[in-house]
Structures are given as structure tokens and as C-alpha cells.
Design a protein around this motif. Structure first.
Motif, PDB file in Angstrom:
ATOM      1  N   ALA A  91       0.822  -1.204   0.000  1.00 54.25           N
ATOM      2  CA  ALA A  91       0.000   0.000   0.000  1.00 54.25           C
ATOM      3  C   ALA A  91       0.864   1.265   0.000  1.00 54.25           C
ATOM      4  CB  ALA A  91      -0.933   0.004   1.205  1.00 54.25           C
ATOM      5  N   ILE A  92       1.886   1.270   0.818  1.00 47.78           N
ATOM      6  CA  ILE A  92       2.769   2.440   0.869  1.00 47.78           C
ATOM      7  C   ILE A  92       3.513   2.599  -0.453  1.00 47.78           C
ATOM      8  CG2 ILE A  92       4.815   3.429   1.979  1.00 47.78           C
ATOM      9  CD1 ILE A  92       3.831   2.062   4.585  1.00 47.78           C
ATOM     10  N   SER A  93       3.976   1.486  -0.997  1.00 49.42           N
ATOM     11  CA  SER A  93       4.696   1.539  -2.262  1.00 49.42           C
ATOM     12  C   SER A  93       3.791   2.014  -3.395  1.00 49.42           C
ATOM     13  CB  SER A  93       5.263   0.157  -2.588  1.00 49.42           C
ATOM     14  OG  SER A  93       5.996   0.184  -3.781  1.00 49.42           O
ATOM     15  N   GLY A  94       2.520   1.651  -3.323  1.00 48.70           N
ATOM     16  CA  GLY A  94       1.581   2.081  -4.358  1.00 48.70           C
ATOM     17  C   GLY A  94       1.288   3.568  -4.332  1.00 48.70           C
ATOM     18  N   THR A  95       1.447   4.186  -3.180  1.00 51.20           N
ATOM     19  CA  THR A  95       1.187   5.629  -3.073  1.00 51.20           C
ATOM     20  C   THR A  95       2.462   6.456  -3.201  1.00 51.20           C
ATOM     21  OG1 THR A  95       1.388   5.566  -0.669  1.00 51.20           O
ATOM     22  CG2 THR A  95      -0.818   5.250  -1.597  1.00 51.20           C
ATOM     23  N   SER A  96       3.580   5.787  -3.391  1.00 48.56           N
ATOM     24  CA  SER A  96       4.861   6.487  -3.469  1.00 48.56           C
ATOM     25  C   SER A  96       5.538   6.137  -4.793  1.00 48.56           C
ATOM     26  CB  SER A  96       5.754   6.046  -2.305  1.00 48.56           C
ATOM     27  OG  SER A  96       7.071   6.496  -2.483  1.00 48.56           O
ATOM     28  N   ASN A  97       6.370   7.014  -5.254  1.00 48.24           N
ATOM     29  CA  ASN A  97       7.153   6.716  -6.442  1.00 48.24           C
ATOM     30  C   ASN A  97       8.611   6.427  -6.073  1.00 48.24           C
ATOM     31  OD1 ASN A  97       7.928   9.250  -5.712  1.00 48.24           O
ATOM     32  ND2 ASN A  97       7.671  10.190  -7.741  1.00 48.24           N
TER      33      ASN A  97
END
Length: 105
Positions: free
Chosen positions: A28-34
């Protein structure tokens, strides 16, 4: 170094971590971050720290409590957690079968 212990510990923790809430949070965190590298470094260092604390706590507890008793307590704890997870499933199934019955006259 005890390589069989190292490998069995790695495999156990790796398999236990697949699909758990930590991995889902990382996704989830990776999906909201680049910045996947920063997410990887943060999540892996958190797992390493948590494992370090567990290893030290386990070593300390093992000097006070016999390992057989510790394994028994851990097994009982997992059984309780598993039972608590299964109770809602069985109660919903029981309610569903109760609702299907027609009252006798």
C-alpha cells in the motif's frame, strides 16, 4: 555459523511474512509512493529490528523458562488465536442454517 539453522529460520520467517499485514502495508505504501527503494529500506529495516528484538527476547526468556514450557505456551497461544478466528465463521454458518428452518406448527 550454523547454516541449517540460518536457512530454516530464513525460510520460516519468509513464508510467515508472505501475505501478512506487514507485506500488505508495504504494498500500500509503495503504491502511493514513487520511491520503492525508500519503502523497501524502511520496511526491511523495521522487519530486521522486530526480528532482532524477538531473538534477544527469546534468548532472555529461554534462560528463565524451560524451552518445552515456552513451546507449549506458544502453541496454546496460537490455538487460542486460531479458535478466535474460527468462532465468527461457525457462528455465521449456524445463524444461516437456523434461518433456513421453518417453524413447526
Amino acid at each position: 555459523m550454523d547454516f541449517p539453522l540460518l536457512i530454516s529460520t530464513f525460510l520460516t520467517v519468509f513464508l510467515a511474512e508472505l501475505g501478512d499485514k506487514t507485506q500488505l502495508a508495504t504494498v500500500a505504501i509503495s503504491g502511493t509512493s514513487n520511491r520503492p527503494l525508500a519503502v523497501f529500506l524502511g520496511s526491511s529495516s523495521a522487519l530486521v529490528l522486530a526480528s532482532l528484538l524477538g531473538a534477544f527476547a527469546g534468548g532472555s526468556v529461554a534462560t528463565v523458562i524451560p524451552s518445552d514450557l515456552l513451546q507449549l505456551v506458544a502453541s496454546f497461544g496460537f490455538l487460542v488465536i486460531g479458535g478466535r478466528l474460527l468462532v465468527p465463521i461457525f457462528s455465521k454458518a449456524e445463524q444461516a442454517t437456523d434461518g433456513d428452518q421453518t417453524p413447526e406448527l
